[in-house]
Design an enzyme around this catalytic site. Structure first.
Site, PDB file in Angstrom:
ATOM      1  N   ASP A   1       0.791  -1.270  -0.181  1.00 60.28           N
ATOM      2  CA  ASP A   1      -0.210   0.162   0.123  1.00 60.28           C
ATOM      3  C   ASP A   1       0.901   1.214   0.129  1.00 60.28           C
ATOM      4  OD1 ASP A   1      -1.746  -2.024   0.553  1.00 60.28           O
ATOM      5  OD2 ASP A   1      -3.067  -0.908   1.814  1.00 60.28           O
TER       6      ASP A   1
ATOM      7  N   LYS B   1      -6.936   3.314  -3.330  1.00 61.68           N
ATOM      8  CA  LYS B   1      -7.562   3.308  -2.070  1.00 61.68           C
ATOM      9  C   LYS B   1      -7.613   4.692  -1.489  1.00 61.68           C
ATOM     10  CE  LYS B   1      -5.476   2.093   2.651  1.00 61.68           C
ATOM     11  NZ  LYS B   1      -4.317   1.273   3.374  1.00 61.68           N
TER      12      LYS B   1
ATOM     13  N   LYS C   1     -10.316   0.203  -2.615  1.00 59.41           N
ATOM     14  CA  LYS C   1     -10.275  -0.068  -0.956  1.00 59.41           C
ATOM     15  C   LYS C   1     -10.677   1.299  -0.156  1.00 59.41           C
ATOM     16  CE  LYS C   1      -6.922  -1.233   2.593  1.00 59.41           C
ATOM     17  NZ  LYS C   1      -5.629  -1.861   2.753  1.00 59.41           N
TER      18      LYS C   1
END
Length: 327
Positions: free
Chosen positions: A164, A227, A263
């Site tokens: 991430d 995300k 996400k």
């Protein structure tokens, strides 16, 4: 559930990697966002869609399978990570799963800082649950660029199967899309076979149009997921931001045929909120995205509330939160 089945939690086991594409600035600059219409759509969603009883329980179990169970605290220890991984393997009490007729339910991944990758990998050995690591100077993304790239490489070497990363917000705020694209391409290359989730930190991007354009550029540069947030901003995942990013994902798929994951992270702590996000995904992207290889929640306390709701469904009674601890 066999190990082979569990490996489908990994996006690369189901979807082909996003190869990216050349930066198309004309497409990026055409992207707009009608804020009032987006906010109206987001505001009406929770009241228009509800699920009850067995259907609600099934949706909640789906939500569990899509959680990136996360600990990103300064006082993380190997012991805490081991306990979190035990919860990842058995996210819902066995007696509740038996009553629901389910077996082998696990979360989508466990997300930790770099130093906690080794204990997480050890604790999840044989489970098929991937370890995700936050990287690139998380959460601000302001460390020297070469160190951010090296951090990715070290995390992949340590066993992280998902990375991430955080983008440089200044590239978005100044409209320097070439710089954002080049940064994301470099991060994607450093990840190798590990999937990369691009954290936009949407609460710091100023406008919904900036969010849409940043998501599109990251996808063009090869991001496997987009995300919302690090969870450390003052504003994290929201329904309007999610709607903008989901529609960017849909547009990218319609143009390239490549499915990108989504996400939302930060501030999603209640089961009813998880249901709302799942409904939004179903309505905007369809059932294909309702799987851990294309949708994840970045969360920790969310799991506890979902487990409480499942116990209520099975027994008719709500239990105390301490009966559903993370470890």
């Amino acid at each position: 559930m066999t190990t082979d089945t569990k490996n489908t939690l990994l996006p690369q086991a189901v979807e082909r990697r996003n190869p990216g594409m050349a930066l198309d600035l004309d497409w990026v600059r055409r992207v707009q966002a009608n804020t009032s219409a987006i906010e109206r759509r987001a505001r009406t969603l929770p009241g228009r869609r509800t699920v009850k009883k067995d259907v609600q329980a099934a949706w909640l179990c789906k939500a569990v399978s899509c959680i990136d169970l996360t600990t990103l605290a300064g006082d993380d220890t190997a012991g805490r990570v081991h306990r979190l991984c035990a919860k990842a393997r058995q996210p819902v009490r066995a007696d509740l799963l038996d009553a629901l007729g389910l077996d082998g339910l696990t979360v989508g991944a466990v997300c930790v800082y770099h130093d906690m990758i080794a204990p997480a990998v050890a604790a999840l050995a044989g489970s098929g649950i991937p370890v995700a690591a936050v990287s690139t100077g998380f959460p601000a993304g302001l460390s020297p660029f070469h160190l951010r790239v090296q951090e990715i490489e070290e995390s992949v070497k340590a066993g992280a199967r998902e990375i991430d990363i955080v983008i440089s917000r200044r590239h978005v705020l100044t409209g320097n899309w070439e710089a954002l694209y080049d940064e994301m391409r470099t991060f994607r290359a450093a990840c190798g076979e590990a999937h990369v989730k691009a954290i936009l930190a949407t609460g710091e991007l100023g406008t919904l149009r900036n969010v849409a354009r940043a998501a599109l550029v990251c996808m063009m540069a090869g991001a496997d997921f987009v995300k919302t947030s690090t969870g450390k901003e003052s504003v994290n995942a929201t329904l309007p931001v999610s709607l903008v990013m989901i529609r960017a994902v849909r547009d990218y798929f319609s143009q390239t045929g490549v499915r990108i994951g989504y996400k939302p992270a930060g501030g999603i702590s209640k089961a009813k909120d998880a249901l709302t996000y799942l409904m939004l995904i179903k309505e905007e992207l369809g059932n294909t995205w309702l799987s851990p290889h294309l949708f994840r929640f970045g969360a920790s306390s969310l799991l506890g509330d979902i487990e409480r709701q499942l116990e209520h469904h099975v027994t008719g009674r709500y239990s105390a939160a301490y009966r559903h601890a993370m470890g």
